[in-house]
Design a protein around this motif. Structure first.
Motif, short mmCIF file in Angstrom:
data_model
loop_
_atom_site.label_atom_id
_atom_site.label_comp_id
_atom_site.label_asym_id
_atom_site.label_seq_id
_atom_site.Cartn_x
_atom_site.Cartn_y
_atom_site.Cartn_z
N ILE A 271 5.63 -33.00 38.08
CA ILE A 271 6.90 -33.14 38.78
C ILE A 271 7.94 -32.22 38.17
O ILE A 271 8.66 -31.49 38.87
N LYS A 272 8.04 -32.22 36.83
CA LYS A 272 9.02 -31.36 36.14
C LYS A 272 8.74 -29.89 36.41
O LYS A 272 9.66 -29.13 36.75
N ASN A 273 7.47 -29.47 36.29
CA ASN A 273 7.13 -28.06 36.51
C ASN A 273 7.39 -27.64 37.96
O ASN A 273 7.79 -26.50 38.21
N GLY A 274 7.14 -28.54 38.90
CA GLY A 274 7.39 -28.23 40.30
C GLY A 274 8.87 -28.03 40.58
O GLY A 274 9.25 -27.21 41.42
N ILE A 275 9.70 -28.78 39.87
CA ILE A 275 11.15 -28.67 40.08
C ILE A 275 11.70 -27.38 39.47
O ILE A 275 12.44 -26.64 40.12
N VAL A 276 11.35 -27.10 38.22
CA VAL A 276 11.98 -25.97 37.51
C VAL A 276 11.24 -24.65 37.71
O VAL A 276 11.80 -23.58 37.42
N GLY A 277 10.00 -24.68 38.22
CA GLY A 277 9.21 -23.46 38.36
C GLY A 277 9.66 -22.59 39.53
O GLY A 277 10.25 -23.06 40.50
N GLN A 278 9.34 -21.30 39.44
CA GLN A 278 9.72 -20.34 40.48
C GLN A 278 8.82 -20.51 41.71
O GLN A 278 7.60 -20.58 41.60
N LYS A 279 9.47 -20.53 42.89
CA LYS A 279 8.75 -20.81 44.13
C LYS A 279 8.80 -19.66 45.13
O LYS A 279 8.11 -19.69 46.14
N GLY A 280 9.65 -18.65 44.88
CA GLY A 280 9.81 -17.59 45.86
C GLY A 280 10.45 -18.12 47.13
O GLY A 280 11.36 -18.94 47.09
N LYS A 281 9.96 -17.69 48.27
CA LYS A 281 10.49 -18.17 49.55
C LYS A 281 9.79 -19.46 49.95
O LYS A 281 8.57 -19.58 49.83
N VAL A 282 10.56 -20.41 50.45
CA VAL A 282 10.02 -21.69 50.92
C VAL A 282 10.38 -21.84 52.40
O VAL A 282 11.52 -21.63 52.79
N ILE A 283 9.37 -22.17 53.21
CA ILE A 283 9.59 -22.35 54.65
C ILE A 283 9.05 -23.71 55.06
O ILE A 283 7.89 -24.05 54.81
N VAL A 284 9.92 -24.51 55.69
CA VAL A 284 9.56 -25.84 56.17
C VAL A 284 9.64 -25.82 57.69
O VAL A 284 10.69 -25.52 58.26
N THR A 285 8.52 -26.13 58.35
CA THR A 285 8.45 -26.09 59.80
C THR A 285 8.15 -27.46 60.37
O THR A 285 7.11 -28.06 60.06
N PHE A 286 9.07 -27.98 61.18
CA PHE A 286 8.87 -29.26 61.87
C PHE A 286 8.13 -28.99 63.18
O PHE A 286 8.56 -28.17 63.99
N GLY A 287 7.03 -29.70 63.39
CA GLY A 287 6.24 -29.51 64.60
C GLY A 287 6.77 -30.33 65.76
O GLY A 287 7.89 -30.85 65.73
N ASP A 288 5.95 -30.45 66.79
CA ASP A 288 6.32 -31.22 67.98
C ASP A 288 6.05 -32.71 67.76
O ASP A 288 5.07 -33.09 67.10
N VAL A 289 6.90 -33.54 68.32
CA VAL A 289 6.70 -34.99 68.25
C VAL A 289 5.43 -35.36 69.03
O VAL A 289 5.24 -34.91 70.16
#
Length: 369
Positions: A271-289
């Protein structure tokens, strides 16, 4: 009687008491000190304890409900985005309607950041944030449970023993999810399967979908019950995975020895590493209901997988990894430098981890044809 008292997030009227308990929890204070002041000498421990407690009381004094707490979290989220990402993009939020409760089912890459990024996108668009499903395996330290439940997490009892106890736990969970969405019109987030997809292959566990239906079997048909949940598949795509080497090490050990035993607080470190680590670009895509036409759990799972895989945003890291595996094609210089730091025994596993989302997407396109 509160039938969900042992799994639900904390209510507004419980927040102040829980915050006071956290401030007086030595394990919580010591964890902050070890994270913020790791090199300070032992004789400074008592003064640091007093200073950390004083600072926490000052920062938390104006928090009286869950909304206040999450608004403070949003400030930390903004800071994290500035320091660990190059950009964050949200797609498909315009498909959602305010005032509805949704069940967001996403692929799972990071323990804390997957729901955090979804939450932040909803927050920016003035939607209600999600109640987050979290396994009790992550809550071995009481202060972690308190923090998670303050942040609208509810508990999935994975550690129960015995078939009868397990069925009761799943029934309670199913009831809670249905109650939250259909009666309280609250949003829920749950990963498409237990545990992160460490190999980069995203596939929904049918048992998750069957669990949704457990509490509705005697009242509604499967298609009607699923329609009421307003299920939305969500694809979360990280350009770089801060936990990639740790995931690869686990996969390699499992493949060579047949097993892998986690350290006691390994998930907390992730959890700690995921928070502070470098992620570059993050894209979140919501699909169709998902509204109708799914008569069985398998049919619904197929559609969830289709959307999660099809909507996954492909980065240069995914394309470069495939090129490296195939020994042909262009490789992004930044990714090449990144892989140069990867230990040789983990190299192929890490490359497959990054290439697999693209491989899945290409396979889906071929099967469609």
């Amino acid at each position: 009687m509160d039938q969900f008292h042992d799994i639900r997030p904390y209510n507004d009227n419980e927040v102040v008491e829980v915050l006071e308990r956290l401030i007086n929890t030595p394990d919580f204070i010591n964890t902050i000190i070890s994270f913020r002041f790791p090199s300070w000498p032992q004789f400074m421990h008592k003064p640091l304890v007093m200073a950390v407690k004083w600072q926490l009381r000052r920062q938390l004094s104006n928090i009286s409900d869950v909304y206040d707490f999450q608004r403070r979290i949003a400030g930390y989220m903004e800071r994290m985005i500035k320091t660990t990402t190059t950009s964050v993009e949200y797609r498909g939020v315009d498909k959602l309607e305010k005032g509805k409760g949704y069940l967001f089912i996403s692929n799972h890459r990071d323990i804390a950041m997957d729901p955090a990024f979804i939450n932040y996108g909803l927050y920016l668009s003035d939607f209600d944030t999600v109640r987050v499903a979290i396994g009790d395996n992550l809550l071995r330290r009481p202060f972690v449970s308190d923090l998670m439940r303050l942040n609208k997490s509810f508990i999935v009892k994975r550690s129960v023993a015995g078939v009868r106890e397990m069925m009761a736990a799943f029934g309670q969970l199913s009831n809670y999810i249905n109650h939250s969405i259909t009666e309280e019109r609250c949003n829920i987030w749950i990963a498409q399967k237990e545990g992160r997809a460490k190999d980069g292959l995203d596939k929904t566990d049918p048992a998750i979908v069957k669990m949704f239906y457990m509490s509705k079997k005697k009242m509604a048909s499967f298609p009607d019950a699923m329609k009421d949940l307003n299920i939305v598949p969500v694809s979360i795509s990280y350009e770089y995975d801060p936990c990639a080497l740790d995931k690869a090490a686990e996969l390699v050990e499992k493949s060579t020895t047949g097993e892998y035993e986690k350290a006691e607080f390994e998930d907390i470190d992730s959890i700690k590493n995921g928070i502070v680590g470098q992620k570059g670009k993050v894209i979140v895509t919501f699909g169709d209901v998902l509204t109708n036409g799914y008569d069985t759990p398998d049919e619904l799972v197929t559609e969830i997988d289709r959307q999660i895989i099809g909507n996954y945003a492909i980065h240069s890291t995914n394309k470069s990894a495939m090129s490296m595996l195939e020994g042909a094609g262009e490789v992004d210089p930044e990714f090449d430098a990144y892989m140069a730091l990867c230990p040789e025994p983990l190299r192929e596993t890490v490359l497959k981890m990054y290439a697999n989302p693209l491989i899945q997407q290409l396979s889906q396109s071929i099967n469609k044809e």
